[in-house]
Each structure stands twice: as structure tokens, then as C-alpha cells.
Write a protein that holds these residues in place. Sequence first.
Motif, PDB file in Angstrom:
ATOM      1  N   LEU A 196       0.837  -1.207   0.000  1.00  0.00           N
ATOM      2  CA  LEU A 196       0.000   0.000   0.000  1.00  0.00           C
ATOM      3  C   LEU A 196       0.869   1.254   0.000  1.00  0.00           C
ATOM      4  O   LEU A 196       0.546   2.255  -0.661  1.00  0.00           O
ATOM      5  CB  LEU A 196      -0.968  -0.012   1.181  1.00  0.00           C
ATOM      6  N   ASP A 197       1.986   1.191   0.717  1.00  0.00           N
ATOM      7  CA  ASP A 197       2.948   2.295   0.721  1.00  0.00           C
ATOM      8  C   ASP A 197       3.362   2.631  -0.724  1.00  0.00           C
ATOM      9  O   ASP A 197       3.369   3.797  -1.140  1.00  0.00           O
ATOM     10  CB  ASP A 197       4.167   1.868   1.561  1.00  0.00           C
ATOM     11  N   ALA A 198       3.669   1.591  -1.503  1.00  0.00           N
ATOM     12  CA  ALA A 198       4.134   1.810  -2.884  1.00  0.00           C
ATOM     13  C   ALA A 198       3.024   2.395  -3.754  1.00  0.00           C
ATOM     14  O   ALA A 198       3.270   3.290  -4.585  1.00  0.00           O
ATOM     15  CB  ALA A 198       4.628   0.492  -3.485  1.00  0.00           C
ATOM     16  N   ILE A 199       1.807   1.910  -3.565  1.00  0.00           N
ATOM     17  CA  ILE A 199       0.682   2.422  -4.372  1.00  0.00           C
ATOM     18  C   ILE A 199       0.429   3.889  -4.014  1.00  0.00           C
ATOM     19  O   ILE A 199       0.226   4.740  -4.893  1.00  0.00           O
ATOM     20  CB  ILE A 199      -0.572   1.540  -4.160  1.00  0.00           C
ATOM     21  N   ILE A 200       0.500   4.184  -2.723  1.00  0.00           N
ATOM     22  CA  ILE A 200       0.270   5.568  -2.295  1.00  0.00           C
ATOM     23  C   ILE A 200       1.407   6.477  -2.774  1.00  0.00           C
ATOM     24  O   ILE A 200       1.170   7.549  -3.333  1.00  0.00           O
ATOM     25  CB  ILE A 200       0.105   5.636  -0.754  1.00  0.00           C
ATOM     26  N   ARG A 201       2.675   6.017  -2.576  1.00  0.00           N
ATOM     27  CA  ARG A 201       3.801   6.861  -3.001  1.00  0.00           C
ATOM     28  C   ARG A 201       3.770   7.162  -4.492  1.00  0.00           C
ATOM     29  O   ARG A 201       4.070   8.272  -4.926  1.00  0.00           O
ATOM     30  CB  ARG A 201       5.139   6.147  -2.740  1.00  0.00           C
ATOM     31  N   SER A 202       3.411   6.147  -5.294  1.00  0.00           N
ATOM     32  CA  SER A 202       3.514   6.351  -6.737  1.00  0.00           C
ATOM     33  C   SER A 202       2.310   7.078  -7.319  1.00  0.00           C
ATOM     34  O   SER A 202       2.405   7.664  -8.404  1.00  0.00           O
ATOM     35  CB  SER A 202       3.753   5.022  -7.455  1.00  0.00           C
ATOM     36  N   THR A 203       1.160   7.054  -6.627  1.00  0.00           N
ATOM     37  CA  THR A 203      -0.042   7.656  -7.216  1.00  0.00           C
ATOM     38  C   THR A 203      -0.668   8.752  -6.357  1.00  0.00           C
ATOM     39  O   THR A 203      -1.470   9.535  -6.843  1.00  0.00           O
ATOM     40  CB  THR A 203      -1.135   6.580  -7.414  1.00  0.00           C
ATOM     41  N   ASN A 204      -0.365   8.730  -5.064  1.00  0.00           N
ATOM     42  CA  ASN A 204      -1.009   9.627  -4.086  1.00  0.00           C
ATOM     43  C   ASN A 204      -2.526   9.421  -4.031  1.00  0.00           C
ATOM     44  O   ASN A 204      -3.282  10.334  -3.718  1.00  0.00           O
ATOM     45  CB  ASN A 204      -0.676  11.093  -4.377  1.00  0.00           C
ATOM     46  N   VAL A 205      -2.961   8.210  -4.338  1.00  0.00           N
ATOM     47  CA  VAL A 205      -4.400   7.919  -4.346  1.00  0.00           C
ATOM     48  C   VAL A 205      -4.929   7.796  -2.903  1.00  0.00           C
ATOM     49  O   VAL A 205      -4.215   7.333  -2.015  1.00  0.00           O
ATOM     50  CB  VAL A 205      -4.661   6.612  -5.147  1.00  0.00           C
ATOM     51  N   LEU A 206      -6.172   8.222  -2.697  1.00  0.00           N
ATOM     52  CA  LEU A 206      -6.832   7.996  -1.399  1.00  0.00           C
ATOM     53  C   LEU A 206      -7.462   6.597  -1.433  1.00  0.00           C
ATOM     54  O   LEU A 206      -8.199   6.275  -2.363  1.00  0.00           O
ATOM     55  CB  LEU A 206      -7.930   9.046  -1.176  1.00  0.00           C
ATOM     56  N   LEU A 207      -7.164   5.800  -0.435  1.00  0.00           N
ATOM     57  CA  LEU A 207      -7.693   4.433  -0.437  1.00  0.00           C
ATOM     58  C   LEU A 207      -9.096   4.365   0.162  1.00  0.00           C
ATOM     59  O   LEU A 207      -9.890   3.494  -0.189  1.00  0.00           O
ATOM     60  CB  LEU A 207      -6.755   3.499   0.340  1.00  0.00           C
ATOM     61  N   ALA A 208      -9.414   5.288   1.073  1.00  0.00           N
ATOM     62  CA  ALA A 208     -10.719   5.263   1.734  1.00  0.00           C
ATOM     63  C   ALA A 208     -11.835   5.340   0.692  1.00  0.00           C
ATOM     64  O   ALA A 208     -11.805   6.187  -0.205  1.00  0.00           O
ATOM     65  CB  ALA A 208     -10.833   6.427   2.710  1.00  0.00           C
ATOM     66  N   GLY A 209     -12.778   4.412   0.829  1.00  0.00           N
ATOM     67  CA  GLY A 209     -13.941   4.437  -0.060  1.00  0.00           C
ATOM     68  C   GLY A 209     -13.713   3.790  -1.415  1.00  0.00           C
ATOM     69  O   GLY A 209     -14.649   3.656  -2.199  1.00  0.00           O
ATOM     70  N   ARG A 210     -12.465   3.384  -1.688  1.00  0.00           N
ATOM     71  CA  ARG A 210     -12.196   2.742  -2.983  1.00  0.00           C
ATOM     72  C   ARG A 210     -12.463   1.237  -2.880  1.00  0.00           C
ATOM     73  O   ARG A 210     -12.382   0.660  -1.794  1.00  0.00           O
ATOM     74  CB  ARG A 210     -10.734   2.943  -3.398  1.00  0.00           C
ATOM     75  N   ALA A 264       4.749   0.171 -11.795  1.00  0.00           N
ATOM     76  CA  ALA A 264       6.062  -0.482 -11.708  1.00  0.00           C
ATOM     77  C   ALA A 264       6.247  -1.591 -12.753  1.00  0.00           C
ATOM     78  O   ALA A 264       6.881  -2.612 -12.483  1.00  0.00           O
ATOM     79  CB  ALA A 264       6.287  -1.028 -10.299  1.00  0.00           C
ATOM     80  N   GLU A 265       5.664  -1.381 -13.918  1.00  0.00           N
ATOM     81  CA  GLU A 265       5.805  -2.323 -15.043  1.00  0.00           C
ATOM     82  C   GLU A 265       5.397  -3.741 -14.658  1.00  0.00           C
ATOM     83  O   GLU A 265       5.895  -4.723 -15.223  1.00  0.00           O
ATOM     84  CB  GLU A 265       7.268  -2.330 -15.551  1.00  0.00           C
ATOM     85  N   GLY A 266       4.523  -3.833 -13.656  1.00  0.00           N
ATOM     86  CA  GLY A 266       4.051  -5.154 -13.215  1.00  0.00           C
ATOM     87  C   GLY A 266       5.060  -5.889 -12.344  1.00  0.00           C
ATOM     88  O   GLY A 266       4.829  -7.030 -11.951  1.00  0.00           O
ATOM     89  N   ARG A 267       6.187  -5.247 -12.054  1.00  0.00           N
ATOM     90  CA  ARG A 267       7.158  -5.886 -11.152  1.00  0.00           C
ATOM     91  C   ARG A 267       6.730  -5.638  -9.707  1.00  0.00           C
ATOM     92  O   ARG A 267       5.893  -4.775  -9.437  1.00  0.00           O
ATOM     93  CB  ARG A 267       8.560  -5.335 -11.387  1.00  0.00           C
ATOM     94  N   LEU A 268       7.326  -6.391  -8.784  1.00  0.00           N
ATOM     95  CA  LEU A 268       6.828  -6.291  -7.406  1.00  0.00           C
ATOM     96  C   LEU A 268       6.882  -4.841  -6.925  1.00  0.00           C
ATOM     97  O   LEU A 268       7.940  -4.260  -6.759  1.00  0.00           O
ATOM     98  CB  LEU A 268       7.452  -7.323  -6.477  1.00  0.00           C
ATOM     99  N   VAL A 269       5.669  -4.322  -6.734  1.00  0.00           N
ATOM    100  CA  VAL A 269       5.486  -2.883  -6.587  1.00  0.00           C
ATOM    101  C   VAL A 269       6.109  -2.363  -5.297  1.00  0.00           C
ATOM    102  O   VAL A 269       6.635  -1.254  -5.252  1.00  0.00           O
ATOM    103  CB  VAL A 269       3.984  -2.524  -6.690  1.00  0.00           C
ATOM    104  N   ASN A 270       6.073  -3.190  -4.245  1.00  0.00           N
ATOM    105  CA  ASN A 270       6.537  -2.704  -2.937  1.00  0.00           C
ATOM    106  C   ASN A 270       8.032  -2.424  -2.924  1.00  0.00           C
ATOM    107  O   ASN A 270       8.495  -1.543  -2.207  1.00  0.00           O
ATOM    108  CB  ASN A 270       6.157  -3.689  -1.819  1.00  0.00           C
TER     109      ASN A 270
END
Length: 422
Positions: free
Chosen positions: A198-212, A338-344
Amino acid sequence: MTTSTRGDVKDLSLAPRGKDRIEWAAKDMPVLRLIRERFAKEQPLKGVRMSGCLHITTETANLAITLKAGGADLVLCASNPLSTQDDVAAALVSEYGIPTYAIKGEDEKTYYSHINSVLDHNPQMTMDDGCDLVSTLHTTRTDLIPGIIGGMEETTTGVIRLHSMEKQGVLRFPVLAVNDSDTKHLFDNRYGTGQSTLDAIIRSTNVLLAGRTIVVFGYGWCGRGVASRAHGHGANVIVCEVDPTRALEAVMDGYRVMPGVEAAALGDIFITVTGDINVIDQAHMEKMKDGALIANSGHFNDEINIPALEKLATGKRRVRDFVDEYTYADGRHVHLLAEGRLVNLSAAEGHPASVMDMSFANQALGSEFMLNHAKELKPQVYTLPQDLDKEIARLKLHAMGIKFDTLTEEQEKYLNSWESGT
Ligand code: ADE
């Protein structure tokens, strides 16, 4: 790029920053510190040639320093083309004298040439994260096998590969499945992957996870961790599984469970953690909503069928670091991280030091165990003895300042008896 007999890293001038970060991680690795202090005195690995193929991170650097303190003659390469922290690789070479072959973003040819470079060290022991070192030894470098005492494997995918080698009768030396220690997979796979993904998804996109709506493919220890952390962020979690028991567990943990193709139309964020191939396939990608994010946190980059995505899309562009936007003919966009590579490990720093402390305590004690017991072991996959696993848990609790109970003599006796019933 700096190439030398001491390794192949991007830029040695990054070393001071790498050293600072390695020391920062060390503060959160108390169990490994205790092992390092003992190793420095006892030299249990004195003169043993070791080749390691691991993610080159601050935490791995602390393992490498520990093994070297124990007398090992160690060389390292990356276990994934995108997971290397270049400052750490530089520091390993120039601050700690550990030859390291790893450059973030290296192509496949360089990746395998780095694997071959660490095998040129003529190892007596191997340390793998994903089994690429062992599989290269058993295919193109078989001449080196007679010199090998045994090895250690860090991750689920690597252990699965080793079991299939053992089943086919081709594995030629014993390997310890570090992943199978309780103090590894219950913590690293669950809390480590859960947080770092989740850290990687947030760092790379700054997406809010709440409600998604977050769709998690796979409900092993990694999937359980990702689902629980996503739920904690306020996301609606859907789990997709092929194993009925795990699917049932996900249902009773409170998640929706459904086939992947149904979840495909509902999800905002898709995360694969299965260890299998084409888990997100064309049929899924065709149904995804505009704006969907797709990430993989499994070991290899084949969980998402990227060739199918390339075919489906009419355009592709990099919109942020580690985010590729694919445009469909009808105007929808989906984003591959991350080109489908391990995102974390690609878009963040991997698991935090506190959890790698236990994983790498298993690696360090495992290497000592392997050296002392290899003669009794067959070319099979082994787990670490339970007393070492428990000792790591005990040391971690002690470092955290947490006391816990022990059985009384009466309770111990009761547990070992069978005569008394209702
Ligand atoms: N695997 C997952 N996280 C890691 C980390 N921080 N270091 C090494 N290997 C890892």
C-alpha cells in the motif's frame, strides 16, 4: 555506471547516503544486531564463500554486514531488476567492502550477467530470493554444484520452485526454506507485504484508499496482509481466490469473494499476490473501469498479462514515476504500476526494517545451521529447526520490551499427560 572487480553498481558517489540509510535501518533490527555481535566474536562462517541473490535494500545490507562479521566471504547481486536501492549497492561496495552487482532498472541481460558474476565467486553457500541463483546453478553452471554445501531461500515463490525441483529429483544440494519459519511468513509476508504494497501504491499515485474498491488476488499470507491493511484504510475489499479454504477464510474475515472477472468491473485498484501467471488476464482488463490502477506484489512480473494489455491498448505513456497509463480504443485509461514488477520494492522501499529483522535473523541463523549440519542433510528442502524460530520470536519480544508467560510445571506435566479427562 561503475564496473569493477568489486561489483557493478550505478554510482559509487551515492555511498554516503546509502550508509546513512543502512544505519537508520539497523536501529530497527535488534535481533540481527544481537546475532551480529555473537558472529563477530565466534566467527561461525569464517572463510565460507557465499553468493547471495537478494533485493539490495538497507535491510539486506544489514544482513550482509552480519554475515561478513561472522567471517563469510560474501558477494551479492539483485534478485529483481527493479528492486535495487542504488545508494545501498554503492555503500555495500565502497563502505563495507562487499562486492555487489546490482543496478536499479537493469535489463534482463545485465540481471543474468550479475547472477553469473556472483556465481563466478565459486560459492560454498547460496542465498536466494526467488530461486534464480539455484536455478541458474542447475541449468547453465552445473560445474559449480560439487563445491556447494547448501543454500537458503527467502520467499514463497522460491520455495515453490525448489519443491518442484525436489519432486522432479533434480535438486542437488539441501536448501533451507527460510520463508517457512513462522517468524518469517507470519510477519514479513503478512505485515511487511501488507504495509509496503500500500505504501508503494500511495507513493507512486497519491491515491486515497478510503472508499475505494480494492481487489486482492490471492489470500495467502501476503494477500491476507494486503486485504487487512486496505480494509484498515477504509477501502471496500474484494478477494479473489482459487483455494476453497482460503476463499472461505476471506469470507469469514469479512471480505466479498467472487470470481476475478466479476470483480474486474467493480475494482478501482487491483493487486496480485498469488505467485501464479496471468492472474489478471485480457478478460479482466477488458472490463476494468476508466482510471483503474493495477499493481503486482508477487515475486515475478507475470501475474499481470502485460502483453495482452499492450495489445488491448491503443496508446501508452508514462504519467508519473512508476505509473504507465494505457489508453483503450473507447477512451478508457488503466494504469499499470512499476511495469508489473513487485510494486513494494520497485516503487517503495520494500518491507520495513523491523519485520526484515526477523526474516534476516532466520537467514543468518540458517546459514550457521546449514554449515554445521549439511553433512546430515539430503538434497531436499528443509525448514529451520523450531527452536531457532522460537528463539527469534523470544528475542524480538525482548527487544520490544514485552514480557510473556511461561507454563508452570503443573501445566507442562498436564500437557504431556493423557490419563485425566472429564
Ligand atoms: N523483501 C521485501 N522487502 C524487503 C526488504 N526491505 N529488503 C529485502 N528484501 C525484501
